[in-house]
Design a protein around this motif. Structure first.
Motif, mmCIF file in Angstrom:
data_model
loop_
_atom_site.group_PDB
_atom_site.id
_atom_site.type_symbol
_atom_site.label_atom_id
_atom_site.label_comp_id
_atom_site.label_asym_id
_atom_site.label_seq_id
_atom_site.Cartn_x
_atom_site.Cartn_y
_atom_site.Cartn_z
ATOM 1 N N PHE A 34 -48.757 25.367 -134.877
ATOM 2 C CA PHE A 34 -48.380 27.140 -134.844
ATOM 3 C C PHE A 34 -49.685 27.931 -134.254
ATOM 4 C CE2 PHE A 34 -50.733 26.783 -138.871
ATOM 5 C CZ PHE A 34 -51.650 27.776 -138.765
ATOM 6 N N ALA A 35 -49.711 29.067 -133.712
ATOM 7 C CA ALA A 35 -50.644 29.863 -133.059
ATOM 8 C C ALA A 35 -50.639 31.261 -133.908
ATOM 9 C CB ALA A 35 -50.759 30.066 -131.701
ATOM 10 N N LEU A 36 -51.916 31.469 -134.508
ATOM 11 C CA LEU A 36 -51.784 32.851 -134.984
ATOM 12 C C LEU A 36 -52.465 33.804 -134.140
ATOM 13 C CD1 LEU A 36 -51.779 35.205 -137.411
ATOM 14 C CD2 LEU A 36 -54.399 34.117 -138.043
ATOM 15 N N VAL A 57 -53.013 25.500 -134.594
ATOM 16 C CA VAL A 57 -52.870 24.157 -135.563
ATOM 17 C C VAL A 57 -51.772 23.434 -134.683
ATOM 18 C CG1 VAL A 57 -52.450 23.443 -137.778
ATOM 19 C CG2 VAL A 57 -53.643 25.427 -137.261
ATOM 20 N N ALA A 58 -51.949 22.025 -134.543
ATOM 21 C CA ALA A 58 -50.957 21.153 -134.173
ATOM 22 C C ALA A 58 -51.142 19.793 -134.613
ATOM 23 C CB ALA A 58 -51.044 21.242 -132.440
ATOM 24 N N ARG A 59 -50.070 19.199 -134.817
ATOM 25 C CA ARG A 59 -50.057 17.927 -135.367
ATOM 26 C C ARG A 59 -50.649 16.909 -134.374
ATOM 27 N NH1 ARG A 59 -44.673 16.769 -136.234
ATOM 28 N NH2 ARG A 59 -44.696 15.499 -133.801
ATOM 29 N N ASP A 60 -50.477 16.934 -132.899
ATOM 30 C CA ASP A 60 -50.971 16.153 -132.140
ATOM 31 C C ASP A 60 -50.977 17.003 -130.857
ATOM 32 O OD1 ASP A 60 -48.406 16.143 -130.998
ATOM 33 O OD2 ASP A 60 -47.742 14.354 -132.324
ATOM 34 N N LEU A 61 -51.513 16.264 -129.703
ATOM 35 C CA LEU A 61 -51.654 16.753 -128.456
ATOM 36 C C LEU A 61 -50.447 17.448 -127.797
ATOM 37 C CD1 LEU A 61 -54.616 14.774 -126.817
ATOM 38 C CD2 LEU A 61 -54.348 17.334 -127.341
ATOM 39 N N GLY A 62 -49.152 16.525 -128.098
ATOM 40 C CA GLY A 62 -47.843 17.102 -127.573
ATOM 41 C C GLY A 62 -47.276 18.341 -128.180
ATOM 42 N N VAL A 63 -47.503 18.488 -129.361
ATOM 43 C CA VAL A 63 -47.508 19.780 -130.138
ATOM 44 C C VAL A 63 -48.357 20.989 -129.587
ATOM 45 C CG1 VAL A 63 -47.275 20.921 -132.532
ATOM 46 C CG2 VAL A 63 -46.470 18.645 -132.160
ATOM 47 N N PHE A 64 -49.512 20.744 -129.485
ATOM 48 C CA PHE A 64 -50.562 21.390 -128.868
ATOM 49 C C PHE A 64 -49.871 21.817 -127.477
ATOM 50 C CE2 PHE A 64 -54.273 22.285 -126.055
ATOM 51 C CZ PHE A 64 -54.812 23.126 -126.730
ATOM 52 N N VAL A 67 -46.919 24.451 -128.153
ATOM 53 C CA VAL A 67 -47.795 25.999 -128.781
ATOM 54 C C VAL A 67 -47.943 26.653 -127.513
ATOM 55 C CG1 VAL A 67 -49.450 26.963 -129.976
ATOM 56 C CG2 VAL A 67 -48.305 24.992 -131.035
ATOM 57 N N LEU A 68 -48.970 25.792 -126.596
ATOM 58 C CA LEU A 68 -49.138 26.723 -125.414
ATOM 59 C C LEU A 68 -48.153 27.080 -124.525
ATOM 60 C CD1 LEU A 68 -52.267 24.576 -124.014
ATOM 61 C CD2 LEU A 68 -52.496 26.650 -125.521
ATOM 62 N N ASP A 69 -47.049 26.399 -124.514
ATOM 63 C CA ASP A 69 -45.967 26.627 -123.563
ATOM 64 C C ASP A 69 -45.303 27.684 -124.097
ATOM 65 O OD1 ASP A 69 -46.328 24.363 -121.997
ATOM 66 O OD2 ASP A 69 -44.900 23.306 -122.940
ATOM 67 N N ALA A 70 -45.239 28.102 -125.651
ATOM 68 C CA ALA A 70 -44.764 29.082 -126.051
ATOM 69 C C ALA A 70 -45.443 30.565 -126.194
ATOM 70 C CB ALA A 70 -44.289 28.915 -127.706
ATOM 71 N N LEU A 71 -46.776 30.382 -125.824
ATOM 72 C CA LEU A 71 -47.516 31.611 -125.788
ATOM 73 C C LEU A 71 -47.030 32.714 -124.688
ATOM 74 C CD1 LEU A 71 -51.081 30.173 -126.815
ATOM 75 C CD2 LEU A 71 -49.395 31.526 -128.144
ATOM 76 N N PRO A 72 -46.705 32.138 -123.364
ATOM 77 C CA PRO A 72 -46.558 33.076 -122.496
ATOM 78 C C PRO A 72 -45.374 34.076 -122.918
ATOM 79 C CG PRO A 72 -47.101 31.097 -121.373
ATOM 80 C CD PRO A 72 -46.790 30.790 -123.069
ATOM 81 N N GLU A 121 -63.427 19.284 -141.790
ATOM 82 C CA GLU A 121 -63.151 18.843 -140.486
ATOM 83 C C GLU A 121 -61.747 18.280 -140.321
ATOM 84 O OE1 GLU A 121 -66.188 16.053 -139.203
ATOM 85 O OE2 GLU A 121 -67.918 17.332 -139.578
ATOM 86 N N SER A 122 -61.160 18.282 -139.415
ATOM 87 C CA SER A 122 -59.847 17.911 -139.045
ATOM 88 C C SER A 122 -59.627 16.285 -139.244
ATOM 89 C CB SER A 122 -59.160 18.459 -137.895
ATOM 90 O OG SER A 122 -57.807 17.949 -137.721
ATOM 91 N N ARG A 123 -58.831 15.650 -140.102
ATOM 92 C CA ARG A 123 -58.904 14.233 -140.044
ATOM 93 C C ARG A 123 -57.831 13.831 -138.876
ATOM 94 N NH1 ARG A 123 -59.081 14.404 -146.155
ATOM 95 N NH2 ARG A 123 -61.075 14.267 -146.489
ATOM 96 N N GLU A 124 -56.791 14.599 -138.564
ATOM 97 C CA GLU A 124 -55.902 14.262 -137.526
ATOM 98 C C GLU A 124 -55.544 15.558 -136.925
ATOM 99 O OE1 GLU A 124 -51.690 13.681 -139.407
ATOM 100 O OE2 GLU A 124 -53.164 13.022 -141.201
ATOM 101 N N GLY A 125 -54.760 15.617 -135.914
ATOM 102 C CA GLY A 125 -54.142 16.676 -135.047
ATOM 103 C C GLY A 125 -55.412 17.586 -134.653
ATOM 104 N N ILE A 126 -55.064 18.631 -134.578
ATOM 105 C CA ILE A 126 -55.883 20.066 -133.861
ATOM 106 C C ILE A 126 -55.855 20.992 -134.780
ATOM 107 C CG2 ILE A 126 -56.067 21.403 -131.976
ATOM 108 C CD1 ILE A 126 -54.599 19.022 -130.375
#
Length: 133
Positions: A34-36, A57-64, A67-72, A121-126
């Motif tokens: 998600f992006a707030l 917040v993203a589980r991994d770079l693919g989800v990141f 999220v970026l794709d949805a922001l526009p 600190e994030s242990r996984e994801g972003i």
């Protein structure tokens, strides 16, 4: 993704105060990122000019990327032409993806810790976040 950190209050206040919203990404019916963001002008009397992502917040770079794709679409709905993402330097691969998409460094944040307080600190994801409230 970040034990001990709960963004519920900030998510609720953003909606309650109508200063922005949250963009969600789901995979197989489960929240994966998600992006707030806020779009309210930073100063009274100024027009809306950008969508500011305060938490991403993203589980991994693919989800990141998703999220970026949805922001526009969110920016278009808010009638703003610029998207700003706060990216902490600990997420080098995410930063490189932002640069690859044409994002530019607008400003940098200095993070300080109160003596005796731990940095989560994030242990996984972003988990990109400005200060928690």
């Amino acid at each position: 993704l970040l034990p001990g950190v709960d963004f519920t209050r900030e998510l609720a206040l953003t909606r309650e105060l109508r200063v922005g919203d949250t963009t969600l990404v789901r995979e197989r019916g489960e929240l994966s990122g998600f992006a707030l963001w806020h779009s309210t002008p930073l100063a009274a009397g100024r027009p809306k000019d950008e969508l500011r992502v305060l938490k991403l917040v993203a589980r991994d770079l693919g989800v990141f990327d998703q999220v970026l794709d949805a922001l526009p679409a969110a920016a278009a709905a808010e009638r703003v032409g610029r998207i700003a993402v706060r990216c902490q330097t600990e997420f080098v691969a995410a930063y490189q993806r932002l640069v690859g998409r044409g994002y530019r460094v607008h400003w940098t944040d200095l993070r300080m810790l109160l003596a005796g307080q731990l940095q989560h600190e994030s242990r996984e994801g972003i988990v990109m976040s400005n200060w928690e409230i």
